[in-house]
Scaffold this motif. Structure first.
Motif, PDB file in Angstrom:
ATOM      1  N   ASP A  78       0.879  -1.266   0.297  1.00 55.40           N
ATOM      2  CA  ASP A  78       0.030   0.434   0.019  1.00 55.40           C
ATOM      3  C   ASP A  78       1.117   1.398  -0.165  1.00 55.40           C
ATOM      4  O   ASP A  78       0.461   2.107   0.272  1.00 55.40           O
ATOM      5  CB  ASP A  78      -1.067  -0.053   0.936  1.00 55.40           C
ATOM      6  CG  ASP A  78      -1.658  -1.365   1.441  1.00 55.40           C
ATOM      7  OD1 ASP A  78      -2.519  -1.290   0.171  1.00 55.40           O
ATOM      8  OD2 ASP A  78      -2.356  -1.881   2.324  1.00 55.40           O
ATOM      9  N   GLN A  79       2.306   1.035  -0.144  1.00 53.93           N
ATOM     10  CA  GLN A  79       3.335   2.648  -0.738  1.00 53.93           C
ATOM     11  C   GLN A  79       2.695   3.364  -1.910  1.00 53.93           C
ATOM     12  O   GLN A  79       2.341   2.575  -2.661  1.00 53.93           O
ATOM     13  CB  GLN A  79       4.380   1.902   0.029  1.00 53.93           C
ATOM     14  CG  GLN A  79       5.920   2.792  -0.299  1.00 53.93           C
ATOM     15  CD  GLN A  79       6.685   2.898   0.024  1.00 53.93           C
ATOM     16  OE1 GLN A  79       7.613   1.531  -0.037  1.00 53.93           O
ATOM     17  NE2 GLN A  79       7.696   3.597  -0.289  1.00 53.93           N
ATOM     18  N   VAL A  80       2.499   4.676  -0.998  1.00 52.17           N
ATOM     19  CA  VAL A  80       2.010   5.583  -2.218  1.00 52.17           C
ATOM     20  C   VAL A  80       3.675   5.700  -3.175  1.00 52.17           C
ATOM     21  O   VAL A  80       5.173   6.056  -2.451  1.00 52.17           O
ATOM     22  CB  VAL A  80       2.107   6.713  -1.612  1.00 52.17           C
ATOM     23  CG1 VAL A  80       1.692   7.584  -2.783  1.00 52.17           C
ATOM     24  CG2 VAL A  80      -0.223   6.155  -1.285  1.00 52.17           C
ATOM     25  N   ILE A  81       3.493   5.147  -4.127  1.00 51.45           N
ATOM     26  CA  ILE A  81       5.647   5.923  -4.900  1.00 51.45           C
ATOM     27  C   ILE A  81       5.355   6.797  -6.303  1.00 51.45           C
ATOM     28  O   ILE A  81       6.089   7.146  -6.416  1.00 51.45           O
ATOM     29  CB  ILE A  81       5.511   4.167  -5.754  1.00 51.45           C
ATOM     30  CG1 ILE A  81       4.477   4.052  -6.689  1.00 51.45           C
ATOM     31  CG2 ILE A  81       5.425   3.018  -4.319  1.00 51.45           C
ATOM     32  CD1 ILE A  81       5.307   3.096  -7.382  1.00 51.45           C
ATOM     33  N   GLY A  82       3.998   7.227  -6.348  1.00 49.97           N
ATOM     34  CA  GLY A  82       3.526   8.364  -7.516  1.00 49.97           C
ATOM     35  C   GLY A  82       2.267   8.490  -7.045  1.00 49.97           C
ATOM     36  O   GLY A  82       1.282   8.263  -6.351  1.00 49.97           O
ATOM     37  N   ASP A  83       2.655   9.589  -8.042  1.00 47.60           N
ATOM     38  CA  ASP A  83       0.944  10.267  -8.606  1.00 47.60           C
ATOM     39  C   ASP A  83       0.418  10.549  -9.993  1.00 47.60           C
ATOM     40  O   ASP A  83       1.881  10.667 -11.091  1.00 47.60           O
ATOM     41  CB  ASP A  83       0.564  11.963  -7.750  1.00 47.60           C
ATOM     42  CG  ASP A  83       1.437  13.157  -8.146  1.00 47.60           C
ATOM     43  OD1 ASP A  83       2.282  12.444  -9.239  1.00 47.60           O
ATOM     44  OD2 ASP A  83       0.686  13.657  -8.254  1.00 47.60           O
ATOM     45  N   ILE A  84      -0.153  10.205 -10.401  1.00 50.07           N
ATOM     46  CA  ILE A  84      -1.049  10.564 -11.824  1.00 50.07           C
ATOM     47  C   ILE A  84      -2.055  11.390 -12.290  1.00 50.07           C
ATOM     48  O   ILE A  84      -2.934  11.379 -11.335  1.00 50.07           O
ATOM     49  CB  ILE A  84      -0.851   9.115 -12.558  1.00 50.07           C
ATOM     50  CG1 ILE A  84      -1.338   8.929 -14.217  1.00 50.07           C
ATOM     51  CG2 ILE A  84      -2.206   8.454 -12.052  1.00 50.07           C
ATOM     52  CD1 ILE A  84      -0.902   7.723 -14.975  1.00 50.07           C
ATOM     53  N   SER A  85      -1.883  11.786 -13.350  1.00 50.25           N
ATOM     54  CA  SER A  85      -3.023  12.619 -13.310  1.00 50.25           C
ATOM     55  C   SER A  85      -3.806  12.925 -14.993  1.00 50.25           C
ATOM     56  O   SER A  85      -2.730  12.912 -15.952  1.00 50.25           O
ATOM     57  CB  SER A  85      -3.184  14.239 -12.811  1.00 50.25           C
ATOM     58  OG  SER A  85      -2.778  14.362 -12.194  1.00 50.25           O
TER      59      SER A  85
END
Length: 184
Positions: A78-85
């Motif tokens: 469940d680690q957040v590794i990035g974002d996308i939009s």
């Protein structure tokens, strides 16, 4: 991150899932996403952010129906590794723009960005009924360019000297993919 957020899996693959950005993620975004020197260079980020600016951004974009902002998370931890939009979603003309960022360099070069892009581009074409998705990438970000090409993005043009960063001008490459060109 609360337990309830870990179970939200808007889109997913075996390795990754994409989920909405929640208010409780903002401190993590502030401390992990905005200050990596190489990450800032690759995205052309020059702004200085405060926590208030990040919170104001969240308030503004969370009600903006012309965009979708998601976090990229690892399935196993469940680690957040990035974002996308997906930005500037235009339902009438069936097009949108995209951006992606993997925060931690330890996750670079493992195909996570390409995998997240494939998942989200597919969503844009199959669920939002888009015809064209575009993006801009700085010419020195060769790894990103190769990733986008794997998905069927093609170069449309170059914005010459678009970015002044670290004392030099850099070109921005405009790329897009049409629904029938997308390589899943």
């Amino acid at each position: 991150m609360t337990k309830s957020n870990r179970t939200i899996k808007f889109l997913e693959t075996e390795r990754l899932y994409l989920r909405p950005v929640e208010e409780e993620d903002l401190d993590f975004i502030y401390t992990h996403a905005l200050w990596d020197k190489e990450g800032r260079r690759l995205t052309g980020t020059q702004s200085v952010f405060s926590r208030k600016v990040v919170y104001d951004w969240f308030e503004r974009v969370s009600t903006d129906s012309s965009r979708i902002d998601l976090l990229i998370c690892m399935q196993d931890t469940d680690q957040v590794i990035g974002d996308i939009s997906m930005l500037e979603i235009d339902h009438q003309n069936r097009n949108a723009e995209m951006r992606v960022s993997i925060f931690d360099q330890a996750f670079w070069g493992n195909g996570y960005g390409t995998e997240a892009m494939a998942l989200f581009v597919n969503y844009g074409f199959k669920m939002l009924n888009l015809h064209r998705i575009s993006l801009d990438v700085f010419a020195y970000n060769e790894r990103a360019i190769k990733s986008y090409q794997k998905l069927g993005f093609v170069q449309e043009g170059i914005k010459r000297d678009q970015l002044f960063y670290d004392g030099e001008y850099h070109d921005s490459i405009m790329m897009s993919v049409l629904a029938d060109e997308f390589i899943k």
